[in-house]
Structures are given as C-alpha cells and as structure tokens.
Motif scaffolding. Structure first.
Motif, PDB file in Angstrom:
ATOM      1  N   VAL A  71    -101.769  13.919  56.522  1.00  0.00           N
ATOM      2  CA  VAL A  71    -103.007  14.336  55.873  1.00  0.00           C
ATOM      3  C   VAL A  71    -103.075  13.679  54.499  1.00  0.00           C
ATOM      4  O   VAL A  71    -102.194  13.872  53.667  1.00  0.00           O
ATOM      5  CB  VAL A  71    -103.067  15.871  55.718  1.00  0.00           C
ATOM      6  N   GLY A  72    -104.117  12.892  54.266  1.00  0.00           N
ATOM      7  CA  GLY A  72    -104.317  12.245  52.965  1.00  0.00           C
ATOM      8  C   GLY A  72    -105.360  12.978  52.157  1.00  0.00           C
ATOM      9  O   GLY A  72    -106.468  13.232  52.649  1.00  0.00           O
ATOM     10  N   ILE A  73    -105.017  13.349  50.923  1.00  0.00           N
ATOM     11  CA  ILE A  73    -105.911  14.139  50.076  1.00  0.00           C
ATOM     12  C   ILE A  73    -106.157  13.389  48.778  1.00  0.00           C
ATOM     13  O   ILE A  73    -105.224  13.105  48.020  1.00  0.00           O
ATOM     14  CB  ILE A  73    -105.299  15.523  49.766  1.00  0.00           C
ATOM     15  N   THR A  74    -107.423  13.068  48.507  1.00  0.00           N
ATOM     16  CA  THR A  74    -107.741  12.322  47.295  1.00  0.00           C
ATOM     17  C   THR A  74    -108.910  12.956  46.561  1.00  0.00           C
ATOM     18  O   THR A  74    -109.500  13.940  47.005  1.00  0.00           O
ATOM     19  CB  THR A  74    -108.036  10.849  47.624  1.00  0.00           C
ATOM     20  N   GLY A  75    -109.248  12.364  45.434  1.00  0.00           N
ATOM     21  CA  GLY A  75    -110.313  12.838  44.562  1.00  0.00           C
ATOM     22  C   GLY A  75    -110.043  12.275  43.178  1.00  0.00           C
ATOM     23  O   GLY A  75    -108.990  11.691  42.928  1.00  0.00           O
ATOM     24  N   GLU A  76    -110.979  12.451  42.294  1.00  0.00           N
ATOM     25  CA  GLU A  76    -110.799  11.915  40.945  1.00  0.00           C
ATOM     26  C   GLU A  76    -109.682  12.641  40.195  1.00  0.00           C
ATOM     27  O   GLU A  76    -109.264  13.739  40.589  1.00  0.00           O
ATOM     28  CB  GLU A  76    -112.112  12.041  40.158  1.00  0.00           C
ATOM     29  N   SER A  77    -109.227  12.030  39.125  1.00  0.00           N
ATOM     30  CA  SER A  77    -108.232  12.661  38.265  1.00  0.00           C
ATOM     31  C   SER A  77    -108.759  14.000  37.778  1.00  0.00           C
ATOM     32  O   SER A  77    -109.891  14.100  37.313  1.00  0.00           O
ATOM     33  CB  SER A  77    -107.937  11.744  37.071  1.00  0.00           C
ATOM     34  N   ALA A  78    -107.945  15.065  37.927  1.00  0.00           N
ATOM     35  CA  ALA A  78    -108.293  16.437  37.521  1.00  0.00           C
ATOM     36  C   ALA A  78    -109.356  17.085  38.409  1.00  0.00           C
ATOM     37  O   ALA A  78    -109.989  18.059  38.017  1.00  0.00           O
ATOM     38  CB  ALA A  78    -108.734  16.484  36.056  1.00  0.00           C
ATOM     39  N   SER A  79    -109.536  16.558  39.618  1.00  0.00           N
ATOM     40  CA  SER A  79    -110.523  17.145  40.533  1.00  0.00           C
ATOM     41  C   SER A  79    -110.012  18.415  41.200  1.00  0.00           C
ATOM     42  O   SER A  79    -110.812  19.251  41.656  1.00  0.00           O
ATOM     43  CB  SER A  79    -110.920  16.129  41.609  1.00  0.00           C
ATOM     44  N   GLY A  80    -108.684  18.564  41.286  1.00  0.00           N
ATOM     45  CA  GLY A  80    -108.111  19.743  41.931  1.00  0.00           C
ATOM     46  C   GLY A  80    -107.269  19.427  43.150  1.00  0.00           C
ATOM     47  O   GLY A  80    -106.952  20.316  43.944  1.00  0.00           O
ATOM     48  N   ASP A 199    -104.081  10.804  59.719  1.00  0.00           N
ATOM     49  CA  ASP A 199    -104.773  11.432  60.842  1.00  0.00           C
ATOM     50  C   ASP A 199    -105.960  12.259  60.357  1.00  0.00           C
ATOM     51  O   ASP A 199    -106.970  12.380  61.038  1.00  0.00           O
ATOM     52  CB  ASP A 199    -103.797  12.337  61.605  1.00  0.00           C
ATOM     53  N   ILE A 200    -105.799  12.868  59.178  1.00  0.00           N
ATOM     54  CA  ILE A 200    -106.869  13.662  58.566  1.00  0.00           C
ATOM     55  C   ILE A 200    -107.049  13.184  57.135  1.00  0.00           C
ATOM     56  O   ILE A 200    -106.083  13.092  56.367  1.00  0.00           O
ATOM     57  CB  ILE A 200    -106.532  15.170  58.568  1.00  0.00           C
ATOM     58  N   LYS A 201    -108.285  12.881  56.769  1.00  0.00           N
ATOM     59  CA  LYS A 201    -108.575  12.348  55.426  1.00  0.00           C
ATOM     60  C   LYS A 201    -109.460  13.344  54.670  1.00  0.00           C
ATOM     61  O   LYS A 201    -110.529  13.704  55.146  1.00  0.00           O
ATOM     62  CB  LYS A 201    -109.250  10.979  55.553  1.00  0.00           C
ATOM     63  N   VAL A 202    -108.983  13.765  53.498  1.00  0.00           N
ATOM     64  CA  VAL A 202    -109.638  14.824  52.720  1.00  0.00           C
ATOM     65  C   VAL A 202    -110.024  14.293  51.341  1.00  0.00           C
ATOM     66  O   VAL A 202    -109.214  13.636  50.675  1.00  0.00           O
ATOM     67  CB  VAL A 202    -108.702  16.044  52.560  1.00  0.00           C
ATOM     68  N   TYR A 203    -111.248  14.602  50.924  1.00  0.00           N
ATOM     69  CA  TYR A 203    -111.707  14.241  49.579  1.00  0.00           C
ATOM     70  C   TYR A 203    -112.068  15.521  48.832  1.00  0.00           C
ATOM     71  O   TYR A 203    -112.811  16.365  49.345  1.00  0.00           O
ATOM     72  CB  TYR A 203    -112.929  13.322  49.649  1.00  0.00           C
ATOM     73  N   VAL A 204    -111.539  15.678  47.611  1.00  0.00           N
ATOM     74  CA  VAL A 204    -111.852  16.839  46.776  1.00  0.00           C
ATOM     75  C   VAL A 204    -112.954  16.434  45.799  1.00  0.00           C
ATOM     76  O   VAL A 204    -112.740  15.574  44.940  1.00  0.00           O
ATOM     77  CB  VAL A 204    -110.611  17.339  46.013  1.00  0.00           C
ATOM     78  N   PHE A 205    -114.121  17.048  45.956  1.00  0.00           N
ATOM     79  CA  PHE A 205    -115.267  16.725  45.099  1.00  0.00           C
ATOM     80  C   PHE A 205    -115.425  17.779  44.009  1.00  0.00           C
ATOM     81  O   PHE A 205    -115.499  18.980  44.289  1.00  0.00           O
ATOM     82  CB  PHE A 205    -116.556  16.657  45.913  1.00  0.00           C
TER      83      PHE A 205
END
Length: 283
Positions: A71-80, A199-205
């Motif tokens: 599981v890949g989890i991304t988002g901007e710096s300090a997004s959570g 397998d699962i791609k997650v973006y924290v907005f």
C-alpha cells in the motif's frame, strides 16, 4: 435490492468454493456499509475509493495465501500521511499481531547531507547553495524501491534512519519483516520511481492553509525557524505542484487529511473487526 444482491453474488462465483465466495460477498458488502456511513460524517475519512479495486483486493486476500499487499500512501508535506499510517497501525496492533504488517517511511531514505549542512553552517546558508529537501533526488528512491521489491518477494530488509536536525542518514537502522501488508508512506511513493510496485495507491488530500499551519509547527521541532523556514516552505509549495499534486490521479483511494486521528483508528478498527468476524465464521 434483492436483484442487486443476486448480481453481486454472481461476481464472486469464481472465488474457489462456496464459503469463500460468501465470505468475500459479506466483507465487501460490510465495507460498503461502513463507507456509506462515513460519507455522512462532517469530516469523512474517504473522499473517493475505487470499488472495483476493493472487490479485487478482498478476493485476493481470501483466496491467495500469504500474498503480500503493498500500500503506497502519499500527499503533500504535512498533509497527514504519517498520522494516517500511525493510527491505522495502532488499530492493527490492537486486533492483530505486529507481524501482520510492516511500515516503510520515505523520510527515512533521505540522503545524508550532514557534511553539507556543517560546511554551510546553517539551514539558511545551505538553501542559498540551491539545495532542496523537497525534490525526489534528495531521497534514495532506488534503495527504497529495492527494499519494497525485497519485501514483496518475502525477504526482510534493513531500512536506514534519518535525523532531520543533523541531516545524517544512519544505514541499516531498522529491520523490516516481510509481512502480508506493507504500508509505505512518503512524498514520492506514487511518483514514477515507485508507483508501479503498489497494489493499493492512497493520496491524502489536505487544504493548503492547514498544510501551511502544520508545516511551520513541525519545522520548529526540526530546528528550522525564521527565514530558513520561510525559504523551505516556499520550496515545498513549488515542488509539490510539480512532483506531488499530479500523483493524485494515480490514486485508488483519496483520504481526507482533516479527519481526526481518533476517527482514523475507529474506522480501521471497524474494518478489521468485520474482516476477522467474517473469516472466523466461514472457516
């Protein structure tokens, strides 16, 4: 509703046996109920989710033994991102053994720039040389990719650790077990260097104003204040537009970065309980 239920059941006929087919149906249906409730919250956790992927992952979990899920989890710096991983992991620890999952953090793979910082004398002077902590080349993504591939193939790895105050990278600092679930989080995990592995791609907005507020609070704890902090945040915002925000289009799931840590833990716990209850019932 009855007709829809019959159509849904048809999708699971190829899961291997009747009990497994029913279990997959129950899990997917139960998760959809949780998602429906979540949408009614003032700050829902899930902003969007690929339901076809949800069915695929549940099928694989129930029918392919010991297949690791990355599981890949991304988002901007300090997004959570880290909060999401920490509190989802907290729920996992309560219900499952620690050996059931592994976490990998992009921040630990920053390249050692301790000598550059000493030579410059301060963060402010280091930035004047044109150095940036917020471009992909500041992180050893080749090593992180190699470690993710090893974990996917069932081999453990020794991950480095990075000191944000001294800019020192300490190699082979933490052993990571090959587990059924691998959670990798960081700025560039959905970038071109790593995205194909997951397998699962997650973006924290998270809205820009909240990111800015969180970022400056965290910067103080890392020894960055005044003009040095202002300079880096401007760089953070500029590079995010180039390298991070576009990766949201790669995401299967978009998470709300304003959701409370407690709610993250609550939803994760409910999903774990659902899966465990169904599996135990249909064993």
């Amino acid at each position: 509703m009855q007709e829809e239920s019959i159509l849904q059941r048809e999708k699971y006929k190829n899961c291997g046996n009747e009990n497994v087919s029913i279990a997959v149906f129950k899990i997917v249906d139960g998760i959809k109920d949780i998602l429906d409730e979540d949408r009614g919250q003032k700050q829902p956790l899930f902003l969007s989710i690929n339901e076809k992927l949800l069915i695929k992952i549940v099928k694989e979990y129930m029918t392919v033994k010991n297949k690791p899920c990355l599981v890949g989890i991304t988002g901007e710096s300090a997004s959570g991102k880290t909060t999401l991983v920490n509190y989802a992991s907290k729920a996992l620890r309560k219900k499952l053994f620690n050996e059931s999952y592994t976490t990998l953090c992009c921040d630990d793979y920053y390249k050692d720039t301790s000598e550059e910082l000493k030579l410059a004398g301060s963060y402010e002077e280091l930035y004047k040389t044109g150095f940036s902590f917020d471009k992909p080349n500041a992180i050893n993504l080749e090593l992180m990719r190699a470690h993710l591939i090893s974990l996917k193939n069932g081999c453990g790895v020794n991950a480095p650790e990075y000191d944000f105050v001294t800019c020192e990278s300490i190699p082979n600092r933490a052993y990571k077990n090959p587990t059924r679930a691998v959670l990798a989080e960081g700025l560039y995990v959905l970038g071109e260097e790593l995205v194909d592995l997951f397998d699962i791609k997650v973006y924290v907005f998270t809205p820009f104003d909240k990111i800015k507020e969180r970022w400056f609070t965290r910067a103080i704890s890392r020894g960055k204040t005044g003009s040095a902090a202002e300079h880096q945040f401007n760089d953070v915002n500029t590079t995010a537009q180039i390298y991070i925000r576009p990766t949201m289009q790669n995401a299967d799931i978009i998470i709300n970065g304003l959701t409370s840590a407690e709610y993250i833990e609550e939803i994760t716990t409910r999903i774990i309980n659902l899966v465990n209850d169904v599996i135990n019932f249909y064993k």
